[in-house]
Scaffold this active site. Structure first.
Site, PDB file in Angstrom:
ATOM      1  N   ASN A 255      40.470   5.361  56.032  1.00 36.78           N
ATOM      2  CA  ASN A 255      40.729   5.811  57.404  1.00 36.78           C
ATOM      3  C   ASN A 255      40.011   4.962  58.451  1.00 36.78           C
ATOM      4  OD1 ASN A 255      38.053   6.741  57.179  1.00 36.78           O
ATOM      5  ND2 ASN A 255      38.475   8.531  58.468  1.00 36.78           N
TER       6      ASN A 255
ATOM      7  N   ASN B 236      44.830  20.940  47.809  1.00 41.48           N
ATOM      8  CA  ASN B 236      44.676  19.751  46.971  1.00 41.48           C
ATOM      9  C   ASN B 236      45.408  18.564  47.591  1.00 41.48           C
ATOM     10  OD1 ASN B 236      43.877  18.190  44.819  1.00 41.48           O
ATOM     11  ND2 ASN B 236      45.433  18.970  43.406  1.00 41.48           N
TER      12      ASN B 236
ATOM     13  N   LYS C 226      47.045   6.468  55.335  1.00 39.89           N
ATOM     14  CA  LYS C 226      45.718   6.237  54.756  1.00 39.89           C
ATOM     15  C   LYS C 226      45.775   5.577  53.375  1.00 39.89           C
ATOM     16  CE  LYS C 226      43.284   9.952  57.190  1.00 39.89           C
ATOM     17  NZ  LYS C 226      42.392  11.125  57.039  1.00 39.89           N
TER      18      LYS C 226
END
Length: 270
Positions: free
Chosen positions: A86, A126, A65
């Protein structure tokens, strides 16, 4: 015949072909959705072949990505903020990149009438998925985000005064409105795992887990037993696919069609 696909490393278990082929059928589009498994050193060649073969649109999944961004002619605002793409759309021999995970997360909130403006959220994890969640929350008026990770580390989406970093050892007394799990804890087959315990869950009104297999994680079951509003990840999965399709087809899909799609894929998992 229009061609579409998914770029990634290991794709055999992906639901994307089933989702998009269902949409092609509903929209009466003669389309084919293929899987493109590729090693990192060949990613640039594959992106170039999208232009050569006139592949109208592709989705991108981990671990590419971020890597695909250098090959694109245009990157949308939300994808720049998140630092990941994406969805790619080919138009006039130029490649346009978007992040529809951002919109998929918004789908969960909208479908379940969860208000984020002026509220307090805690985000567990995260990683890449957290970036899309955090960016959406910041863009839509969240008052405060507690960002919880085993190791405190910042990324491009986190440079906002409304974000406060915490470790898991520091969150037992924090109260808020929305608790969001973006970690893989509780994902099949380790369905007995949960990122936090009942005491922490009870400090929040609404729970969101972006995991979609199982449909209801242990994290959500604990919340449900405490009469919290709980939302699983299938709406995010389907919602991001719907947004990708809207980008490729340059139209907004009918609400009845999209709700039908959620119903179909809710039954994919126990």
């Amino acid at each position: 015949m229009e061609f579409y696909g998914l770029i990634g490393e290991k794709l055999s278990h992906s639901l994307s072909p089933k989702i998009h082929n269902t949409l092609f059928k509903d929209l009466k589009i003669e389309g084919a959705y293929k899987l493109f498994e590729v090693e990192k050193e060949n990613l640039g060649k594959l992106i170039e072949s999208i232009k050569l073969l006139k592949i109208k649109g592709v989705n991108v999944t981990i671990p590419y990505k971020q890597d695909v961004m250098e090959y694109l002619d245009f990157i949308s605002d939300e994808a720049k903020k998140i630092g990941a793409v994406n969805t790619i759309y080919l138009e006039d021999n130029k490649l346009y990149g978007y992040n529809t995970d951002y919109y998929g997360f918004g789908t969960i909130l909208n479908n379940n009438e969860i208000v984020i403006r002026d509220n307090v959220a805690m985000v567990l994890g995260n990683g890449g998925a957290a970036k899309a969640v955090i960016t959406y929350l910041l863009d839509h008026g969240i008052k405060k985000i507690y960002l919880v990770s085993r190791k405190i580390k910042g990324n491009s989406a986190d440079k906002d005064e409304r974000i406060e970093f915490k470790t898991y050892e520091e969150i037992s007394e924090i109260k808020g409105d929305i608790l969001i799990n973006t970690t893989p804890l509780g994902m099949y087959p380790k369905v007995d795992d949960t990122p936090v315990n009942e005491d922490i869950i009870n400090n929040f009104n609404s729970l969101i887990d972006i995991i979609y297999n199982p449909r209801e994680t242990r994290f959500l079951k604990i919340g449900k037993n405490s009469n919290k509003k709980v939302c699983g990840g299938i709406e995010m999965l389907v919602g991001q696919a719907i947004k990708a399709e809207e980008i490729w087809q340059e139209c907004q899909l009918d609400n009845k069609l999209t709700q039908g799609l959620y119903s179909i894929f809710e039954n994919e998992f126990k």
